[in-house]
Motif scaffolding. Structure first.
Motif, PDB file in Angstrom:
ATOM      1  N   GLN A   1       0.810  -1.217   0.000  1.00 41.76           N
ATOM      2  CA  GLN A   1       0.000   0.000   0.000  1.00 41.76           C
ATOM      3  C   GLN A   1       0.845   1.269   0.000  1.00 41.76           C
ATOM      4  OE1 GLN A   1      -2.248  -1.685   3.563  1.00 41.76           O
ATOM      5  NE2 GLN A   1      -3.884  -0.497   2.600  1.00 41.76           N
ATOM      6  N   LEU A   2       2.132   1.130   0.192  1.00 39.81           N
ATOM      7  CA  LEU A   2       3.001   2.298   0.253  1.00 39.81           C
ATOM      8  C   LEU A   2       3.169   2.918  -1.129  1.00 39.81           C
ATOM      9  CD1 LEU A   2       5.761   0.879   2.632  1.00 39.81           C
ATOM     10  CD2 LEU A   2       3.890   2.441   3.226  1.00 39.81           C
ATOM     11  N   PRO A   3       3.398   4.221  -1.201  1.00 43.03           N
ATOM     12  CA  PRO A   3       3.583   4.879  -2.502  1.00 43.03           C
ATOM     13  C   PRO A   3       4.744   4.278  -3.285  1.00 43.03           C
ATOM     14  CG  PRO A   3       3.295   6.503  -0.750  1.00 43.03           C
ATOM     15  CD  PRO A   3       3.462   5.173  -0.077  1.00 43.03           C
ATOM     16  N   THR A   4       4.572   4.182  -4.576  1.00 37.92           N
ATOM     17  CA  THR A   4       5.625   3.653  -5.446  1.00 37.92           C
ATOM     18  C   THR A   4       6.916   4.443  -5.265  1.00 37.92           C
ATOM     19  OG1 THR A   4       3.979   2.962  -7.077  1.00 37.92           O
ATOM     20  CG2 THR A   4       6.266   3.139  -7.820  1.00 37.92           C
ATOM     21  N   GLY A   5       7.996   3.736  -5.053  1.00 31.51           N
ATOM     22  CA  GLY A   5       9.298   4.381  -4.904  1.00 31.51           C
ATOM     23  C   GLY A   5       9.611   4.866  -3.503  1.00 31.51           C
ATOM     24  N   SER A   6       8.639   4.783  -2.580  1.00 33.16           N
ATOM     25  CA  SER A   6       8.879   5.338  -1.245  1.00 33.16           C
ATOM     26  C   SER A   6       9.941   4.564  -0.473  1.00 33.16           C
ATOM     27  CB  SER A   6       7.569   5.366  -0.450  1.00 33.16           C
ATOM     28  OG  SER A   6       7.034   4.063  -0.288  1.00 33.16           O
ATOM     29  N   LEU A   7      10.098   3.277  -0.765  1.00 32.65           N
ATOM     30  CA  LEU A   7      11.103   2.484  -0.056  1.00 32.65           C
ATOM     31  C   LEU A   7      12.521   2.763  -0.557  1.00 32.65           C
ATOM     32  CD1 LEU A   7       9.300  -0.970   0.285  1.00 32.65           C
ATOM     33  CD2 LEU A   7       9.633   0.785   2.029  1.00 32.65           C
ATOM     34  N   ASP A   8      12.631   3.549  -1.611  1.00 36.42           N
ATOM     35  CA  ASP A   8      13.951   3.920  -2.111  1.00 36.42           C
ATOM     36  C   ASP A   8      14.504   5.149  -1.390  1.00 36.42           C
ATOM     37  OD1 ASP A   8      13.741   1.878  -3.970  1.00 36.42           O
ATOM     38  OD2 ASP A   8      12.847   3.189  -5.495  1.00 36.42           O
ATOM     39  N   GLN A   9      13.648   5.789  -0.589  1.00 43.68           N
ATOM     40  CA  GLN A   9      14.041   7.046   0.062  1.00 43.68           C
ATOM     41  C   GLN A   9      14.280   6.799   1.551  1.00 43.68           C
ATOM     42  OE1 GLN A   9      10.860   9.782  -0.899  1.00 43.68           O
ATOM     43  NE2 GLN A   9      10.793   9.070  -3.016  1.00 43.68           N
ATOM     44  N   TRP A  10      15.385   6.142   1.842  1.00 44.00           N
ATOM     45  CA  TRP A  10      15.690   5.795   3.221  1.00 44.00           C
ATOM     46  C   TRP A  10      16.232   7.003   3.977  1.00 44.00           C
ATOM     47  CZ3 TRP A  10      15.293   0.807   5.443  1.00 44.00           C
ATOM     48  CH2 TRP A  10      14.826  -0.176   4.564  1.00 44.00           C
ATOM     49  N   PRO A  11      15.818   7.159   5.244  1.00 44.04           N
ATOM     50  CA  PRO A  11      16.396   8.240   6.057  1.00 44.04           C
ATOM     51  C   PRO A  11      17.859   7.965   6.354  1.00 44.04           C
ATOM     52  CG  PRO A  11      14.981   6.832   7.394  1.00 44.04           C
ATOM     53  CD  PRO A  11      14.818   6.375   5.970  1.00 44.04           C
ATOM     54  N   ALA A  12      18.549   8.963   6.861  1.00 42.46           N
ATOM     55  CA  ALA A  12      19.980   8.823   7.123  1.00 42.46           C
ATOM     56  C   ALA A  12      20.263   7.706   8.118  1.00 42.46           C
ATOM     57  CB  ALA A  12      20.538  10.148   7.641  1.00 42.46           C
ATOM     58  N   SER A  13      19.391   7.532   9.081  1.00 45.10           N
ATOM     59  CA  SER A  13      19.594   6.502  10.095  1.00 45.10           C
ATOM     60  C   SER A  13      18.260   5.832  10.397  1.00 45.10           C
ATOM     61  CB  SER A  13      20.171   7.127  11.379  1.00 45.10           C
ATOM     62  OG  SER A  13      20.386   6.143  12.368  1.00 45.10           O
ATOM     63  N   VAL A  14      18.175   4.538  10.093  1.00 47.15           N
ATOM     64  CA  VAL A  14      16.933   3.813  10.310  1.00 47.15           C
ATOM     65  C   VAL A  14      17.238   2.396  10.790  1.00 47.15           C
ATOM     66  CG1 VAL A  14      16.791   3.083   7.891  1.00 47.15           C
ATOM     67  CG2 VAL A  14      14.719   3.122   9.295  1.00 47.15           C
ATOM     68  N   LEU A  15      16.433   1.926  11.724  1.00 50.41           N
ATOM     69  CA  LEU A  15      16.560   0.565  12.227  1.00 50.41           C
ATOM     70  C   LEU A  15      15.288  -0.186  11.863  1.00 50.41           C
ATOM     71  CD1 LEU A  15      17.910  -1.638  14.043  1.00 50.41           C
ATOM     72  CD2 LEU A  15      16.624  -0.643  15.955  1.00 50.41           C
ATOM     73  N   VAL A  16      15.430  -1.237  11.049  1.00 46.60           N
ATOM     74  CA  VAL A  16      14.288  -2.069  10.682  1.00 46.60           C
ATOM     75  C   VAL A  16      14.309  -3.307  11.564  1.00 46.60           C
ATOM     76  CG1 VAL A  16      13.154  -3.377   8.859  1.00 46.60           C
ATOM     77  CG2 VAL A  16      14.300  -1.216   8.309  1.00 46.60           C
ATOM     78  N   ILE A  17      13.270  -3.458  12.363  1.00 49.03           N
ATOM     79  CA  ILE A  17      13.151  -4.595  13.265  1.00 49.03           C
ATOM     80  C   ILE A  17      12.355  -5.697  12.571  1.00 49.03           C
ATOM     81  CG2 ILE A  17      12.207  -5.425  15.454  1.00 49.03           C
ATOM     82  CD1 ILE A  17      14.552  -3.604  15.855  1.00 49.03           C
ATOM     83  N   VAL A  18      12.994  -6.849  12.361  1.00 45.62           N
ATOM     84  CA  VAL A  18      12.319  -8.010  11.787  1.00 45.62           C
ATOM     85  C   VAL A  18      11.924  -8.923  12.942  1.00 45.62           C
ATOM     86  CG1 VAL A  18      12.491  -9.950  10.203  1.00 45.62           C
ATOM     87  CG2 VAL A  18      13.677  -7.806   9.671  1.00 45.62           C
ATOM     88  N   ASP A  19      10.639  -8.975  13.212  1.00 44.25           N
ATOM     89  CA  ASP A  19      10.171  -9.728  14.378  1.00 44.25           C
ATOM     90  C   ASP A  19       9.366 -10.966  13.985  1.00 44.25           C
ATOM     91  OD1 ASP A  19       7.996  -8.385  13.374  1.00 44.25           O
ATOM     92  OD2 ASP A  19       7.408  -7.436  15.252  1.00 44.25           O
ATOM     93  N   LYS A  20       9.786 -11.593  12.898  1.00 39.89           N
ATOM     94  CA  LYS A  20       9.080 -12.779  12.415  1.00 39.89           C
ATOM     95  C   LYS A  20       9.129 -13.925  13.422  1.00 39.89           C
ATOM     96  CE  LYS A  20       8.864 -16.017   8.531  1.00 39.89           C
ATOM     97  NZ  LYS A  20       9.414 -16.386   7.189  1.00 39.89           N
ATOM     98  N   ASP A  21      10.293 -14.121  14.052  1.00 38.69           N
ATOM     99  CA  ASP A  21      10.489 -15.307  14.893  1.00 38.69           C
ATOM    100  C   ASP A  21      10.584 -14.998  16.383  1.00 38.69           C
ATOM    101  OD1 ASP A  21      10.604 -17.025  12.628  1.00 38.69           O
ATOM    102  OD2 ASP A  21      12.662 -16.340  12.277  1.00 38.69           O
ATOM    103  N   LYS A  22      10.750 -13.726  16.746  1.00 37.06           N
ATOM    104  CA  LYS A  22      10.842 -13.389  18.162  1.00 37.06           C
ATOM    105  C   LYS A  22      10.399 -11.950  18.381  1.00 37.06           C
ATOM    106  CE  LYS A  22      15.728 -12.014  17.998  1.00 37.06           C
ATOM    107  NZ  LYS A  22      17.062 -12.215  18.625  1.00 37.06           N
ATOM    108  N   ALA A  23      10.027 -11.657  19.613  1.00 33.98           N
ATOM    109  CA  ALA A  23       9.563 -10.316  19.964  1.00 33.98           C
ATOM    110  C   ALA A  23      10.708  -9.313  19.823  1.00 33.98           C
ATOM    111  CB  ALA A  23       9.034 -10.314  21.393  1.00 33.98           C
TER     112      ALA A  23
END
Length: 350
Positions: free
Chosen positions: A275-297
């Motif tokens: 649902q995010l705007p096209t191309g929006s994932l190409d515009q990363w901020p200077a510092s970002v932490l992506v938490i992948v919580d598929k297997d644990k909290a």
């Protein structure tokens, strides 16, 4: 016999009222049937269109249709926002004096954010179509300077929003619903409508405002039921109220029939990656932490460290086609424990 005839006429009249299609709530010339609670200068009529622009003011419907007391209905309006404009449409609300309406639900109207300095640094993440602060969409479904249709459907304890015919948000209100202290009156029942003039910089236009009355025994949409987990419902509602964007970068619809998927996404107030705007994932901020919580909290200490370092945070369920309630609950609890606020999150496209 005469009494029977009168009863029959009354029944036919009631049936006819509910059989009508759309009933206009504007006369195309004036604010007749509507009354501002404060700052009347914030409202004008231009070519039959209601225009808001000025200090806070709420324009309440006080006209003759249904004696301005609506229970089950569909409300439709064409809306146009100027860049950075903020507004809202209230349903099941009550006439009151100055202030933000305490009763009923606000349906959000905002398609882009104003300059941060105009809002004292605040960035609104709850976009048009949101059932404001209860179940939100985190991506604007319409554009500024273009007319779009906003339709709201309320049946029993359910509420849905449609933008240009597309179902955007929906919510089934549970009994004894949790509400933050400043929104105790945000409940369904019955009431009138109100339009919001938010601030002098928010120019918003409304036209073709009309209502379709639905019978008191109208049936709510199939499958639209409250969340069974009351703790999760409170966590989702609190996060929605706190402007915490419930965006999942690893959640996407399955191939084939995705009806149930999208229903779950809306009921939990989430936004999926597709649902995010096209191309929006190409515009990363200077510092970002992506938490992948598929297997644990999520690691609360890691979230605290990211916050302390000024990094933006985003969440990903690691590639899934289902809304996992246990995962979402653990995520929301970690967000609370780490003290993350709306400004600590990355919203792609903003």
């Amino acid at each position: 016999m005469q009494r029977f005839a009168l009863c029959l006429i009354a029944a036919l009249c009631a049936s006819t009222a509910y059989a009508q299609d759309w009933i206009p709530l504007q006369d195309g010339k004036s604010l007749a049937g509507w009354k501002p609670a404060e700052n009347p200068q914030s409202w004008s009529v231009q070519d039959g269109v209601f225009v808001s622009g000025g200090d806070r003011s709420h324009l309440f419907y006080v006209g003759k249709v249904a004696k301005h007391e609506f229970r089950n209905f569909e409300l439709s309006a064409d809306v146009m926002t100027s860049p950075g404009a903020n507004s809202g449409i209230y349903v099941h609300t009550k006439w009151q004096g100055p202030g933000w309406p305490a009763a009923g639900y606000e349906m959000q109207v905002i398609n882009s954010n104003p300059p941060a300095e105009r809002m004292n640094g605040y960035v609104e993440h709850k976009m048009t179509g949101s059932i404001y602060a209860v179940r939100n969409t985190w991506v604007a479904p319409a554009k500024d300077d273009e007319w779009f249709n906003y339709r709201i459907r309320v049946v029993g304890r359910t509420i849905q929003s449609f933008i240009d015919g597309r179902l955007v948000c929906e919510y089934a209100e549970p009994g004894n619903a949790f509400r933050p202290d400043d929104k105790q009156g945000r409940l369904l029942g019955a009431g009138t409508f109100a339009l919001q003039a938010h601030d002098p910089g928010s120019i918003v236009k409304f036209r073709n405002i009309r209502v379709k009355l639905l019978p008191n025994d109208a049936v709510p949409p199939a499958g639209l039921v409250p969340l069974a987990d009351r703790v999760l419902d409170e966590l989702v509602t609190q996060a929605s109220n706190d402007n915490v964007p419930l965006i999942d970068l690893g959640l996407a619809p399955p191939s084939g029939d995705a009806t149930e998927f999208w229903s779950d996404v809306r009921r939990h107030g989430m936004t999926a990656v597709s649902q995010l705007p096209t191309g929006s994932l190409d515009q990363w901020p200077a510092s970002v932490l992506v938490i992948v919580d598929k297997d644990k909290a999520p690691d609360v200490e890691l979230l605290k460290a990211a916050k302390a370092a000024g990094a933006k945070v985003a969440f990903s369920s690691g590639g899934t086609t289902i809304v996992d309630e246990a995962r979402l609950k653990a995520r929301l609890r970690a967000i609370q424990a780490a003290g993350l606020q709306w400004k600590d999150f990355w919203v792609p496209g903003k």
